[in-house]
Design a protein around this motif. Structure first.
Motif, short mmCIF file in Angstrom:
data_model
loop_
_atom_site.label_atom_id
_atom_site.label_comp_id
_atom_site.label_asym_id
_atom_site.label_seq_id
_atom_site.Cartn_x
_atom_site.Cartn_y
_atom_site.Cartn_z
N ALA A 169 8.51 -10.15 -17.11
CA ALA A 169 7.14 -10.14 -17.62
C ALA A 169 6.44 -11.44 -17.25
N ARG A 170 5.15 -11.35 -17.03
CA ARG A 170 4.29 -12.53 -16.87
C ARG A 170 3.20 -12.43 -17.94
N VAL A 171 3.29 -13.29 -18.93
CA VAL A 171 2.36 -13.25 -20.07
C VAL A 171 1.20 -14.18 -19.74
N PHE A 172 0.03 -13.59 -19.42
CA PHE A 172 -1.10 -14.43 -19.02
C PHE A 172 -2.03 -14.77 -20.18
N LEU A 173 -2.01 -13.99 -21.26
CA LEU A 173 -2.78 -14.32 -22.46
C LEU A 173 -1.98 -13.95 -23.70
N GLY A 174 -2.14 -14.75 -24.75
CA GLY A 174 -1.49 -14.44 -26.02
C GLY A 174 0.00 -14.68 -26.00
N GLU A 175 0.73 -13.92 -26.81
CA GLU A 175 2.17 -14.10 -26.96
C GLU A 175 2.88 -12.76 -26.88
N LEU A 176 3.98 -12.74 -26.12
CA LEU A 176 4.79 -11.54 -25.95
C LEU A 176 6.18 -11.98 -25.51
N PHE A 177 7.20 -11.28 -25.97
CA PHE A 177 8.58 -11.59 -25.60
C PHE A 177 8.93 -13.04 -25.93
N GLY A 235 -8.51 -13.24 5.15
CA GLY A 235 -7.12 -12.95 5.48
C GLY A 235 -6.51 -11.81 4.70
N THR A 236 -7.25 -11.20 3.78
CA THR A 236 -6.72 -10.11 2.95
C THR A 236 -6.80 -8.79 3.71
N THR A 237 -5.66 -8.14 3.89
CA THR A 237 -5.62 -6.83 4.54
C THR A 237 -5.46 -5.70 3.52
N THR A 238 -4.78 -6.00 2.40
CA THR A 238 -4.59 -5.02 1.33
C THR A 238 -5.00 -5.66 0.02
N LEU A 239 -5.80 -4.95 -0.77
CA LEU A 239 -6.28 -5.46 -2.06
C LEU A 239 -5.81 -4.52 -3.16
N TRP A 257 -6.72 -10.21 -12.19
CA TRP A 257 -5.26 -10.23 -12.05
C TRP A 257 -4.89 -9.38 -10.84
N LEU A 258 -4.30 -10.02 -9.83
CA LEU A 258 -3.99 -9.36 -8.58
C LEU A 258 -2.50 -9.10 -8.42
N PHE A 259 -2.20 -7.99 -7.71
CA PHE A 259 -0.83 -7.69 -7.27
C PHE A 259 -0.68 -8.03 -5.79
N THR A 260 -1.74 -7.78 -5.00
CA THR A 260 -1.73 -8.04 -3.56
C THR A 260 -3.13 -8.48 -3.13
N GLY A 261 -3.18 -9.42 -2.18
CA GLY A 261 -4.45 -9.85 -1.63
C GLY A 261 -4.98 -11.11 -2.31
N GLU A 262 -6.19 -11.50 -1.92
CA GLU A 262 -6.84 -12.69 -2.47
C GLU A 262 -8.33 -12.41 -2.64
N PRO A 278 -2.19 -13.31 -6.36
CA PRO A 278 -1.30 -12.50 -7.19
C PRO A 278 -0.51 -13.35 -8.19
N GLY A 279 -0.42 -12.86 -9.43
CA GLY A 279 0.35 -13.54 -10.45
C GLY A 279 -0.31 -14.75 -11.05
N GLU A 280 -1.60 -14.96 -10.77
CA GLU A 280 -2.31 -16.12 -11.29
C GLU A 280 -3.53 -15.66 -12.09
#
Length: 305
Positions: free
Chosen positions: A149-157, A110-114, A69-74, A89-91
């Motif tokens: 929120a981004r719920v990537f697994l399970g259930e929340l909210f 192409g990633t400068t910041t990870l 799970w990324l916030f910045t970079g690839e 990020p977000g995937e």
């Protein structure tokens, strides 16, 4: 009811003493598992020109699943199921090892910041011999009181991820506004932990510092989060695994013998070549050399959980 337990991060080089540093809170001396979650690395924001980025050649896993799970970079991901994906990020990228899988992870040119987290969860005993799989999912942002929120697994909210996991698990990224409070409804029989990435947060009145993990034991049906300046955090949780595991290097087993057998199989496949149809193969032949397993420590590996 017990207070929030704070797990302190320790700095670990990813892939060797000159590799990118990460901050690890699971496993720790105080706690091996949160639900099935058994591993949590937090890294960045790192200047790839200085650290070299993520450079993790092909290596094996057993009886666990990995979440990138990324916030910045690839990150470019390849594995022995045939999957080839770019982690963005977000995937969600979920690789379930089952009986055995191997994969590599390299930050893209192409990633400068990870900046992100790497998470593992241990598979329940009934799933350890399943076939390896890879899944990709892009969760939609959900607006919650005080943030997103981004719920990537399970259930929340009230939002449920369509990704099916072995065992009852929850995972989400939560962004809180300044002067925000949000109350999360959770199952009373699940345990949870909150990692602070950036900003400030209190969990049930207990303040966390950056990269600390705040553990909340089963018994609560609500978890209250507050932020004065705004925050980004990752929440993980689930039903307690209820099983002891042996975890060493990249392997999870139920006994010392499980880990020894996995190590022996991996070293034999390295010697035979990348296209061997073994426990952890095949793999593309034009990739960097795989990581050999380190020597086992003296004595028997101890089960935890």
């Amino acid at each position: 009811m017990d207070d929030v337990q704070i797990l302190q991060p320790r700095e670990v080089p990813l892939g060797g003493p000159r590799a990118m540093p990460v901050r690890r809170t699971l496993p720790s001396r105080q706690r091996s598992l949160v639900g099935g979650w058994c591993f949590l690395d937090h890294y960045g924001p790192d200047d790839v020109a200085s650290t070299g980025g993520m450079v993790v050649p092909r290596h094996p896993h057993t009886a666990l699943a990995t979440v990138s799970w990324l916030f910045t970079g690839e990150i470019e991901h390849r594995d022995s199921t045939g999957a080839h994906a770019i982690v963005r990020p977000g995937e969600l990228n979920l690789m379930t090892a089952g009986r055995g899988v191997s994969h590599s992870e390299f930050s893209t040119e192409g990633t400068t910041t990870l900046h992100g987290v790497q998470l593992w969860f241990a598979l329940p005993a009934a799933s350890v011999d399943r076939e390896p799989t890879f899944e990709h999912h892009v969760p939609e942002p959900v607006y919650v009181p005080g943030g997103i929120a981004r719920v990537f697994l399970g259930e929340l909210f009230g939002e449920r991820s369509p990704v099916v996991t072995d065992g009852a698990l929850t995972g989400a990224e939560i962004l809180l506004d300044a002067d925000a409070e949000t109350v999360i409804e959770v199952p009373a029989d699940h345990e949870h932990a909150i990692l602070l990435d950036d900003g400030d947060i209190t969990v049930e009145g207990t303040a966390l510092e950056q990269s600390e993990l705040g553990y909340v034991a089963p018994g609560r049906t609500r978890i209250t989060l507050r932020s004065a300046t705004g925050a980004r955090l990752v929440l993980v949780g689930g039903e307690p695994l209820g099983e002891q595991i042996v975890m060493w290097w990249n392997f999870v087993g139920r006994s010392h013998e499980d880990v020894v057998a996995a190590r022996d199989a991996w070293m034999a496949e390295i010697a035979a070549g990348p296209q061997v149809e073994g426990r952890f193969g095949p793999f593309a032949p034009d990739q960097p050399a795989p990581l050999p397993a380190p020597a086992l420590p003296g004595g028997r590996l101890r089960a935890r959980g």
